[in-house]
Design a protein around this motif. Structure first.
Motif, PDB file in Angstrom:
ATOM      1  N   ALA A  62      38.978  29.543  16.270  1.00 43.55           N
ATOM      2  CA  ALA A  62      39.411  28.147  17.075  1.00 43.55           C
ATOM      3  C   ALA A  62      39.975  27.168  16.047  1.00 43.55           C
ATOM      4  N   ALA A  90      34.711  28.597   5.327  1.00 41.98           N
ATOM      5  CA  ALA A  90      34.003  27.685   6.103  1.00 41.98           C
ATOM      6  C   ALA A  90      32.430  28.090   6.450  1.00 41.98           C
ATOM      7  N   ASN A 143      42.992  19.122   7.251  1.00 45.93           N
ATOM      8  CA  ASN A 143      42.744  20.509   6.782  1.00 45.93           C
ATOM      9  C   ASN A 143      41.271  20.443   6.287  1.00 45.93           C
ATOM     10  N   TYR A 144      40.539  21.477   5.923  1.00 47.92           N
ATOM     11  CA  TYR A 144      39.133  21.378   5.774  1.00 47.92           C
ATOM     12  C   TYR A 144      38.983  20.784   4.338  1.00 47.92           C
ATOM     13  N   GLY A 174      32.819  21.845  11.642  1.00 48.90           N
ATOM     14  CA  GLY A 174      33.472  23.029  12.335  1.00 48.90           C
ATOM     15  C   GLY A 174      33.764  22.834  13.835  1.00 48.90           C
ATOM     16  N   THR A 176      34.845  33.457  17.566  1.00 47.70           N
ATOM     17  CA  THR A 176      34.441  32.246  17.657  1.00 47.70           C
ATOM     18  C   THR A 176      33.029  32.155  17.729  1.00 47.70           C
ATOM     19  N   GLY A 186      42.692  30.114  11.952  1.00 44.53           N
ATOM     20  CA  GLY A 186      42.585  31.063  12.985  1.00 44.53           C
ATOM     21  C   GLY A 186      43.388  30.712  14.162  1.00 44.53           C
ATOM     22  N   ASP A 238      46.118  32.367  -1.544  1.00 47.29           N
ATOM     23  CA  ASP A 238      46.006  31.199  -2.274  1.00 47.29           C
ATOM     24  C   ASP A 238      47.202  30.287  -1.965  1.00 47.29           C
ATOM     25  N   ARG A 241      30.522  34.930  17.622  1.00 45.84           N
ATOM     26  CA  ARG A 241      30.362  34.994  16.242  1.00 45.84           C
ATOM     27  C   ARG A 241      28.884  35.967  15.989  1.00 45.84           C
TER      28      ARG A 241
HETATM   29  P1  NDP Z   1      38.763  24.615  10.509  1.00 46.34           P
HETATM   30  O1  NDP Z   1      37.548  24.016  10.425  1.00 46.34           O
HETATM   31  O2  NDP Z   1      39.897  24.224  11.202  1.00 46.34           O
HETATM   32  O3  NDP Z   1      38.259  26.351  10.874  1.00 46.34           O
HETATM   33  C1  NDP Z   1      37.245  26.926  10.374  1.00 46.34           C
HETATM   34  C2  NDP Z   1      36.592  27.642  11.640  1.00 46.34           C
HETATM   35  O4  NDP Z   1      35.580  28.364  11.139  1.00 46.34           O
HETATM   36  C3  NDP Z   1      35.808  26.455  12.513  1.00 46.34           C
HETATM   37  O5  NDP Z   1      36.477  26.282  13.372  1.00 46.34           O
HETATM   38  C4  NDP Z   1      34.721  27.835  13.042  1.00 46.34           C
HETATM   39  O6  NDP Z   1      35.558  28.452  14.110  1.00 46.34           O
HETATM   40  C5  NDP Z   1      34.662  28.759  11.992  1.00 46.34           C
HETATM   41  N1  NDP Z   1      33.069  28.106  11.270  1.00 46.34           N
HETATM   42  C6  NDP Z   1      32.883  27.027  10.922  1.00 46.34           C
HETATM   43  N2  NDP Z   1      31.495  27.198  10.179  1.00 46.34           N
HETATM   44  C7  NDP Z   1      31.076  28.506  10.427  1.00 46.34           C
HETATM   45  C8  NDP Z   1      30.118  28.994   9.927  1.00 46.34           C
HETATM   46  N3  NDP Z   1      28.986  28.465   9.274  1.00 46.34           N
HETATM   47  N4  NDP Z   1      29.985  30.487  10.265  1.00 46.34           N
HETATM   48  C9  NDP Z   1      30.958  31.092  10.960  1.00 46.34           C
HETATM   49  N5  NDP Z   1      32.095  30.356  11.438  1.00 46.34           N
HETATM   50  C10 NDP Z   1      32.204  29.202  11.218  1.00 46.34           C
HETATM   51  O7  NDP Z   1      39.282  24.898   9.029  1.00 46.34           O
HETATM   52  P2  NDP Z   1      40.693  25.617   8.424  1.00 46.34           P
HETATM   53  O8  NDP Z   1      41.285  26.510   9.590  1.00 46.34           O
HETATM   54  O9  NDP Z   1      41.536  24.343   8.180  1.00 46.34           O
HETATM   55  O10 NDP Z   1      40.291  26.231   7.220  1.00 46.34           O
HETATM   56  C11 NDP Z   1      39.402  27.466   7.130  1.00 46.34           C
HETATM   57  C12 NDP Z   1      39.083  27.770   5.977  1.00 46.34           C
HETATM   58  O11 NDP Z   1      40.292  27.997   5.133  1.00 46.34           O
HETATM   59  C13 NDP Z   1      38.489  26.706   4.803  1.00 46.34           C
HETATM   60  O12 NDP Z   1      37.475  27.119   4.263  1.00 46.34           O
HETATM   61  C14 NDP Z   1      39.481  26.163   4.281  1.00 46.34           C
HETATM   62  O13 NDP Z   1      39.129  25.578   3.158  1.00 46.34           O
HETATM   63  C15 NDP Z   1      40.382  27.409   3.979  1.00 46.34           C
HETATM   64  N6  NDP Z   1      41.836  27.236   3.353  1.00 46.34           N
HETATM   65  C16 NDP Z   1      42.036  27.847   2.523  1.00 46.34           C
HETATM   66  C17 NDP Z   1      43.409  27.952   2.255  1.00 46.34           C
HETATM   67  C18 NDP Z   1      44.115  28.915   0.894  1.00 46.34           C
HETATM   68  O14 NDP Z   1      44.896  28.622   0.608  1.00 46.34           O
HETATM   69  N7  NDP Z   1      43.244  29.994   0.780  1.00 46.34           N
HETATM   70  C19 NDP Z   1      44.504  27.026   2.692  1.00 46.34           C
HETATM   71  C20 NDP Z   1      43.798  26.307   4.185  1.00 46.34           C
HETATM   72  C21 NDP Z   1      42.608  26.577   4.514  1.00 46.34           C
HETATM   73  P3  NDP Z   1      34.955  28.924  15.525  1.00 46.34           P
HETATM   74  O15 NDP Z   1      34.584  27.476  16.111  1.00 46.34           O
HETATM   75  O16 NDP Z   1      36.268  29.659  16.291  1.00 46.34           O
HETATM   76  O17 NDP Z   1      33.810  29.891  15.301  1.00 46.34           O
END
Ligand code: NDP
Length: 327
Positions: free
Chosen positions: A156, A245, A42-43, A315, A178, A160, A268, A198
């Motif tokens: 992606a 992210a 995870n992130y 990402g 995305t 998501g 959360d 995006r």
């Molecule tokens: P991932 O890295 O798998 O996915 C995040 C996605 O966000 C990327 O794949 C990309 O998608 C997009 N992204 C990344 N950077 C940017 C940017 N600068 N601008 C726009 N889009 C961007 O992470 P997760 O899916 O595991 O987690 C996503 C978020 O959710 C994180 O911040 C994580 O900490 C948070 N989270 C929160 C939880 C909670 O309890 N609230 C639990 C789990 C996660 P694409 O390439 O499709 O654009």
């Protein structure tokens, strides 16, 4: 002895991660010892494998914010040897040693029994990201999803991908945002009807309100993306805000809330009480098609984790990474 990915910090404050042999008596206190089978990336794990991101207080540290496995030993009546369990949240992998290890010792309160119809590998294909996606969908349902496409940002990524598959399976028309056009076929295979670049969201007018477009939204990105999306929601629609992210700031105004009655729902996954966790896992077993889950999975081993931690922070990870800690 067993193997674990251990992160250490040197005197200059620099961290390094490597697979090491550990012994049971090194594990932290807890009522239940689990023979871990699978964990995920995870992130937050990316942060904990690297600099700690302010999440890790003590070194050496074993990251891994979730795991699934079999109870080996328990001093708590709720669990006995052989029970299949899953863990997400409770700051495991941050404040307490986590799942990047063949053994873990945790509090009984943090575990839930593995739900019927899901095995340990599938549970970790879902993992914290997928569990959070389900919580986000449930929050939208509680507030009413309006007619029209439901937007998923960061589509992606882990949260998501699972949100896209669940919402599509429930019959919603999913618009997947995305920044990686090459993932379009993948997102369509999960059930997305529409792929939104995006920039199409990020580079809109920055007016507080734009045309009403979305009946609901699961947002994994935050920052400018969330600010733009708030002004595009249909009247009375809700946004489940899951992640950051794309940044922790939120450059918006009160206008979408006052003039469109938009609901911003904070999600959360960390401190969810037992009943909510059970409810979400049961919904996952029912509403997430396992063949779509399989399409999201990238397998990994403990020694792959240092690189994967760097990739997820950039990402660059698609879908869900499932770590076989015994491979
Ligand atoms: P991932 O890295 O798998 O996915 C995040 C996605 O966000 C990327 O794949 C990309 O998608 C997009 N992204 C990344 N950077 C940017 C940017 N600068 N601008 C726009 N889009 C961007 O992470 P997760 O899916 O595991 O987690 C996503 C978020 O959710 C994180 O911040 C994580 O900490 C948070 N989270 C929160 C939880 C909670 O309890 N609230 C639990 C789990 C996660 P694409 O390439 O499709 O654009």
């Amino acid at each position: 002895m067993f193997k674990a990915l251990v992160v250490e910090k040197n005197e200059e404050g620099k961290t390094s991660a490597a697979v090491q042999d550990m012994s049971i008596d090194q594990l932290p206190e807890g009522e239940v010892t689990v023979a871990v089978e699978y964990s995920t990336v995870n992130y937050k794990d990316g942060l904990c494998i690297g600099t700690g991101g302010g999440l890790v207080r003590n070194y050496p540290h074993i990251p891994g914010i979730d795991f699934a496995g079999v109870v080996e030993k328990s001093s708590d009546d709720r669990y006995k040897a052989g029970d299949k369990v899953v863990l997400t949240g409770w700051r495991v992998g941050e404040a307490h040693w986590g799942g990047y290890s063949q053994k873990a010792r945790v509090k009984a309160d943090w575990l839930v029994p593995l739900p019927d119809g899901i095995d340990a590998r599938q549970a970790m294909a879902v993992g914290t990201a997928g569990f959070t996606a389900m919580l986000a969908v449930m929050a939208l349902e509680d507030h009413g999803i309006k007619d029209g496409p439901v937007l998923v940002t960061g589509a992606a990524g882990g949260v998501g991908s699972v949100a896209t598959a669940i919402l599509a399976n429930l019959g919603h028309e999913v618009a997947a945002v995305t920044g990686r056009p090459e993932t379009s076929d993948y997102l369509k295979s999960l059930g997305a009807k529409q792929i939104v670049a995006r920039e199409e969201i990020n580079e809109t007018t920055k007016r507080p309100l734009e045309a009403e477009a979305w009946g609901g939204c699961v947002d994994a990105v935050g920052g400018d993306m969330l600010a733009r999306v708030l002004g595009q929601m249909k009247y009375g629609a809700s946004v489940s805000a899951v992640g950051l992210a794309g940044g922790a700031g939120l450059p918006t105004t009160v206008i979408p809330f006052l003039l469109r009655g938009v609901n911003l729902l904070g999600i959360d996954s960390v401190m969810q009480p037992y009943d909510n966790r059970m409810r979400a896992w049961q919904r996952i077993a029912k509403d997430l098609p396992m063949e779509k889950l399989e399409a999201m999975v990238q397998p990994a081993t403990l020694s792959d984790l240092p690189q994967l931690g760097r990739d997820i922070l950039k990402g660059q990870v698609k879908g869900r990474v499932v770590v076989d800690v015994n491979a």
